[in-house]
Design a protein around this motif. Structure first.
Motif, mmCIF file in Angstrom:
data_model
loop_
_atom_site.group_PDB
_atom_site.id
_atom_site.type_symbol
_atom_site.label_atom_id
_atom_site.label_comp_id
_atom_site.label_asym_id
_atom_site.label_seq_id
_atom_site.Cartn_x
_atom_site.Cartn_y
_atom_site.Cartn_z
ATOM 1 N N LYS A 139 0.858 -1.190 0.000
ATOM 2 C CA LYS A 139 0.000 0.000 0.000
ATOM 3 C C LYS A 139 0.885 1.229 0.000
ATOM 4 O O LYS A 139 1.563 1.513 0.984
ATOM 5 N N ASN A 140 0.855 1.935 -1.110
ATOM 6 C CA ASN A 140 1.532 3.226 -1.214
ATOM 7 C C ASN A 140 2.987 3.155 -0.722
ATOM 8 O O ASN A 140 3.426 3.977 0.087
ATOM 9 N N LEU A 141 3.733 2.172 -1.216
ATOM 10 C CA LEU A 141 5.131 2.013 -0.787
ATOM 11 C C LEU A 141 5.991 3.171 -1.307
ATOM 12 O O LEU A 141 5.902 3.559 -2.469
ATOM 13 N N GLN A 142 6.807 3.714 -0.411
ATOM 14 C CA GLN A 142 7.719 4.797 -0.783
ATOM 15 C C GLN A 142 9.125 4.407 -0.326
ATOM 16 O O GLN A 142 9.297 4.025 0.817
ATOM 17 N N VAL A 170 11.874 4.235 4.135
ATOM 18 C CA VAL A 170 10.799 3.441 3.558
ATOM 19 C C VAL A 170 9.487 3.852 4.209
ATOM 20 O O VAL A 170 9.382 3.904 5.433
ATOM 21 N N GLY A 171 8.483 4.146 3.376
ATOM 22 C CA GLY A 171 7.173 4.524 3.896
ATOM 23 C C GLY A 171 6.096 3.657 3.278
ATOM 24 O O GLY A 171 6.352 2.864 2.366
ATOM 25 N N GLY A 172 4.858 3.796 3.768
ATOM 26 C CA GLY A 172 3.767 2.982 3.259
ATOM 27 C C GLY A 172 3.669 1.681 4.031
ATOM 28 O O GLY A 172 4.262 1.539 5.101
ATOM 29 N N GLU A 173 2.927 0.730 3.477
ATOM 30 C CA GLU A 173 2.721 -0.533 4.181
ATOM 31 C C GLU A 173 2.982 -1.712 3.261
ATOM 32 O O GLU A 173 2.686 -1.652 2.068
ATOM 33 N N ILE A 174 3.552 -2.751 3.822
ATOM 34 C CA ILE A 174 3.684 -4.017 3.106
ATOM 35 C C ILE A 174 3.061 -5.091 3.994
ATOM 36 O O ILE A 174 3.551 -5.330 5.105
#
Lengths: 356, 348, 334
Positions: A23-26, A80-84
């Motif tokens: 989800k919206n990985l940065q 690293v941002g967002g969710e995995i």
């Protein structure tokens, strides 16, 4: 769904959530020259037994995303941002010891260049044994048996002898097979293959892809295959994500992407595949320009400086705002482009398709 | 092929470059920009700027040594027994150690860094003149080593065959010599031979030349090995092949095509050799096989002063500090140059 | 492997032979009349003629070289002296000193233990500190510890041995008086016991080790940083290995391989004599013997000590090559 009571957590059906969900990985790298936005909002889902292809040029953020799933950016400067989400667990916020338990065990990775990805000083067999014994407390002999067994299954002749060879004594294709065997040592549920065939001969490429598909059937693993070769995707994947400049520009089922692509960049990628059935005077099209700098992304649509179809945009400005990734049609087909859908379809059927 | 694509083709594009001319042009732009990047990095690097200023000061001291010594008025070779008021400088009864001054070194408003025990020569003047010897030998030895190493390495790598075999073995043998031991043993012999061959006395002008020669002669082999390797790979590059196919002779290719591409390597190696040679000259003079009396050299001064370490430690420290600062400044600058030239050493 | 070793040893013999020839002719063409050095004050035409006959200075250079090499190769050594009054110079015969008539080999074997202990002690120190600091710096890249190590290393390589040695000598012997002035008698471990022996060697060890420790810190740091960026390190992490295993089993082994090579060569070089350190601390090792011989124009002694040192360097090269093949399987089989 009725089975969900009896199955363990390893099948995601019970939770109702997908097996793997980004989800919206940065992923951003601070450098002296500025912030490198290698991945900027990557989202996709993947179920067990299925294959997802991530396609794009070098520097589009493909490999960086796969390393993020493995948690291999932890301890580096990358942000690293967002969710995995993997099988109900969130990986981005996970501590290093926690994610280390997953590496190799639940998620395994096959790297691009098997020669540099294997330690030159240790025997191939010992490297496989090591991969098994990190996660399984078994005597060496048991691990060795399993290693020889897997070397056999990936098609290495006389595996009990080759077990004692060093990586440089293997041929390129054999090394990649050994690499796959190493990745499979702990029966991982998710296999990430980063350009697994790029370093190999064409004939060997096909063998390796066949092998991966066979093993997928056998182990029911989910595969993420990262490549710039659309042919590989067509052969392996059910879903495709096209990345450009760290962003998803088009995503959807493989049929949709190959037969009804709507993003000009995807058109360019398709146009650059050589085909046998085309006429002799047919020239391959390359996409003009170079991949964008990830520090100073072009204003608006990242692909705009290289896009030949900007005159078809109405109501928006390609250099103005970044287009949203919008769902089109009934299938899960998403496109990031300012050109209106109908116009895109028309352009594809009239101008692009005849030249493919 | 679309027009205008070939110039800045992405590595993945898979299209062959259009022509050799363009590749060569691209190379040139790349080379220039590396130099520019390196220069910009150096200017931003505070340590580099400070050490460069120190080095320039040291060079100025060496060049203007006679003028500087005029200010305090004591030529480096002059034996001073009395100060300007007629008081003795040295205690003749106590082995000739200086009278008064900091730590018994005889420092005063006249003799800023004190005087030498026994002879009463002015330490400041001798230190200033020592700068000349140190820099002259180090720079001369470095120049000889760089020229020899570059030429032999390029010839070996470019021509290949038996020339390469012969020169490579020569490099192996040179690198197998115990170099300091050999330099030490050879310096008097070469000075002897030089005296005979050139018909000039074994004075310090000859010694300077001999020191440069031996340091250069034992310093080239390692560089030659590196240059040979780079030449081997440069020889296969398109722009060299292009020049050869257009009929360029070996001399043209070696000096106009290959040499410019070796400059970063040579620069880095120069920055390594200079401080090494400064230390080596000091060591040789210290051991008594380098510069001889009455010319002053920092190594010679340290050797002389070591006898007085208990009664007059400052006499030992002044040349020691001079030597240390000089070597450190060259090393710091060299480090910065290496970092600036290394594209991988991004300041991250 | 066996065939490789034989070929390598043959090469070594050739290189040693070339070095011996170059050294011999370089030193022996010197115009200074050696006979004058030997007879000293008693020189007259007659004594000079005797000396020339005794040492064969009248023979052509090539014959003298042949005689010299015979002493090194023949198991019985060679004879020195004119006919009727020969004395045997046992193998390995490097000739007799011009200064005192002592066989050069005797002086070398007397001087060697001091140099050996000096080199071994210093090597232990620099290897330990160099590798440790370099490793820590690489693992803490960009952090304070890294900057400190890099700074210390730069400081270390810039400290000329003559300056650092005397600084230590002044501080610990002259000023603080923690250690007595060097006394050559204390170089003998078994006669004076470990305390005096350590007191004798500790400062020379540190002096000699400083520059090497600094160089090894830089080298280890650079190698380790490069290695930790290798693909196979990423693979090791991707397997789920702990960071300790990744660093020590997968990283350090590759990073130290080039260091093994350089260490062998450095140690080999030092076994031929650490001239400056020996001179500062009055250690009667090979280096001191060498410089005394040079200052005394003692050709056989100079020649002997240079050849002896060259043997160590050349042998170190062979040892390093073999070690490298043991460590790196890619070398072993190609």
């Amino acid at each position: 769904m009725t089975e969900s009571v009896t199955t363990t957590a390893s099948t995601s059906a019970g939770t109702g959530k997908p097996f793997l969900e980004l989800k919206n990985l940065q992923v951003h790298f601070p450098t002296d020259d500025g912030l490198v936005k290698a991945v900027n909002g990557l989202s996709f889902t993947l179920e067990r037994g299925k294959t997802l292809g991530i396609v794009g040029e070098s520097g589009s953020g493909k490999s960086v995303s796969s390393l993020a799933i493995m948690g291999l950016h932890k301890g580096s400067r990358a942000k690293v941002g967002g969710e995995i989400w993997l099988d109900g667990a969130e990986l981005v916020g996970m501590s290093v010891p926690e994610i280390r338990r997953l590496r190799g065990q639940q998620v395994a990775m096959i790297f691009q260049d098997p020669l540099s990805a294997m330690h030159p000083f240790y025997r191939v067999g010992d490297q496989l044994v090591e991969a098994y014994r990190v996660h399984n407390e078994v005597p060496k002999s048991v691990a060795r048996k399993r290693a020889i067994d897997l070397l056999d299954r990936v098609g290495i002749p006389s595996p009990d002898k080759r077990f004692f060879d060093y990586p440089h004594q293997f041929s390129g294709g054999m090394r990649q097979r050994a690499m796959i065997a190493m990745a499979l040592m702990c029966d991982p549920q998710l296999l990430i293959a980063d350009e697994p065939t790029t370093a190999l001969d064409v004939t060997v490429q096909a063998q390796i892809l066949d092998l991966m598909m066979d093993l997928q059937k056998e182990f029911n693993s989910a595969i993420v295959i990262i490549t710039h070769d659309l042919g590989v995707v067509a052969q392996m994947a059910q879903d495709v994500v096209v990345m450009y400049g760290g962003r998803v520009v088009e995503a959807g089922p493989v049929r949709e992407i190959f037969y009804r692509p709507e993003m000009p960049y995807t058109w360019g990628l398709l146009g650059s595949i050589p085909r046998v059935n085309r006429g002799g005077d047919h020239r391959l099209k390359s996409i003009r320009g170079t991949p964008p700098s990830l520090i100073n992304l072009p204003k608006g649509c990242p692909f705009q400086p290289r896009c030949d179809y900007q005159q078809h945009v109405e109501g928006h400005s390609c250099t103005g705002e970044v287009p949203d990734l919008l769902q089109i049609g009934t299938e899960d087909h998403r496109v990031r482009c300012h050109i209106e859908t109908g116009q895109r379809k028309k352009l594809f059927t009239e101008q692009i398709k005849p030249n493919l | 092929m679309t027009l205008g694509v070939s110039e800045d083709l992405p590595p993945d594009g898979g299209l062959p470059a259009d022509g050799l001319a363009e590749t060569a042009e691209a190379k040139q732009i790349e080379g220039r920009s590396l130099g520019q990047i390196a220069w910009a990095r150096l200017k931003k690097d505070k340590i580099a700027v400070i050490s460069a200023v120190i080095i320039l000061l040291i060079i100025a001291v060496a060049i203007f040594a006679p003028l500087i010594v005029k200010i305090n008025g004591f030529p480096p070779d002059q034996f001073n027994k009395l100060d300007s008021d007629g008081n003795p400088l040295l205690n003749t009864r106590d082995g000739g150690i200086p009278i008064g001054g900091l730590w018994g070194s005889g420092t005063s408003t006249e003799h800023w860094l004190g005087v030498e025990p026994q002879n009463g020569r002015d330490v400041f003047s001798r230190l200033v003149y020592g700068t000349r010897v140190s820099l002259l030998v180090a720079l001369g030895g470095t120049l000889i080593a760089i020229v020899l190493g570059t030429v032999i390495g390029m010839v070996s790598g470019y021509f290949g065959g038996w020339v390469d075999t012969l020169l490579s073995r020569l490099m192996d043998i040179m690198l197998s010599f115990p170099s300091l031991l050999f330099i030490m043993a050879l310096t008097p012999v070469v000075a002897d031979r030089g005296q005979d061959l050139l018909g000039i006395p074994d004075d310090n002008r000859l010694r300077l030349g001999v020191l440069m020669f031996v340091l250069g002669f034992f310093g080239w082999a390692y560089l030659a090995r590196i240059v040979r390797g780079q030449t081997l790979s440069l020889r296969e590059r398109e722009f060299v092949e292009a020049a050869r196919s257009l009929g360029a002779g070996p001399m043209y290719v070696i000096f106009k095509q290959i040499l410019p591409n070796l400059i970063p390597t040579l620069l880095v190696y120069t920055t390594l050799l200079i401080p090494g040679n400064i230390t080596a000259e000091a060591a040789l003079s210290f051991l008594g096989v380098g510069i001889k009396e009455p010319t002053s050299s920092w190594g010679r001064m340290i050797a002389d002063a070591s006898d007085w370490i208990e009664s007059n430690p400052l006499y030992l420290f002044f040349p020691g500090i001079a030597l240390f600062i000089t070597v450190l400044a060259f090393n710091l600058l060299g480090d910065s140059v290496r970092d600036a030239l290394d594209p991988r050493a991004g300041r991250s | 492997m066996g065939r490789y070793l034989i070929r390598r040893l043959l090469q070594t013999v050739v290189i040693l032979w070339v070095i011996s020839a170059i050294t011999f002719f370089l030193f022996w063409i010197t115009p200074a009349n050696p006979a004058l050095l030997i007879c000293g004050k008693n020189c007259n035409t007659e004594t000079i003629a005797t000396v020339n006959a005794t040492f064969g200075f009248d023979d052509p250079l090539i014959v003298q070289y042949g005689t010299y090499m015979k002493g090194l190769v023949s198991p019985t050594g060679r004879d020195i002296g004119s006919e009727g009054s020969e004395r045997n110079c046992a193998w390995p015969c490097f000739g007799e000193s011009y200064q005192n008539g002592i066989p050069v080999w005797d002086s070398i074997s007397d001087a060697f233990p001091a140099t050996f202990w000096l080199a071994i002690g210093a090597a232990t120190i620099w290897l330990f500190f160099g590798v440790m600091l370099g490793l820590l710096a690489a693992l803490r890249k960009g952090k304070a510890l890294d900057k400190l190590s890099v700074g210390l290393a730069l400081f270390g390589v810039s400290f000329p041995t003559i300056v650092f040695g005397y600084l230590l000598l002044f501080l610990f012997i002259v000023k603080l008086k923690w250690i007595p002035f060097p006394d050559t008698a204390n170089a003998a471990l078994f006669e004076v016991g470990p305390v005096k022996w350590l007191q004798f060697y500790i400062l020379p060890w540190i002096t000699l080790a400083l520059v090497f420790a600094a160089l090894y810190t830089r080298l280890t740091r650079a190698n380790m940083i490069d290695t930790m960026n290798e693909d196979y390190i990423r693979t090791a992490r991707a397997k789920g290995l702990g960071e300790g295993t990744v660093i020590f089993k997968h990283g350090l082994r590759s990073a130290l391989t080039p260091i093994v090579t350089i260490f062998g060569l450095d140690l080999g070089g030092l076994l031929g004599g650490a001239v400056i350190t020996e001179q500062i601390f009055s250690i009667t090792g090979l280096g001191k013997f060498a410089i005394d011989s040079v200052l005394g124009n003692d050709l056989p002694a100079i020649m002997g000590v240079v050849l002896f040192a060259a043997i160590f360097i050349v042998l170190a090269n062979v040892v390093v090559d073999v070690l490298y093949a043991v460590i790196d399987p890619r070398v072993r089989l190609s």
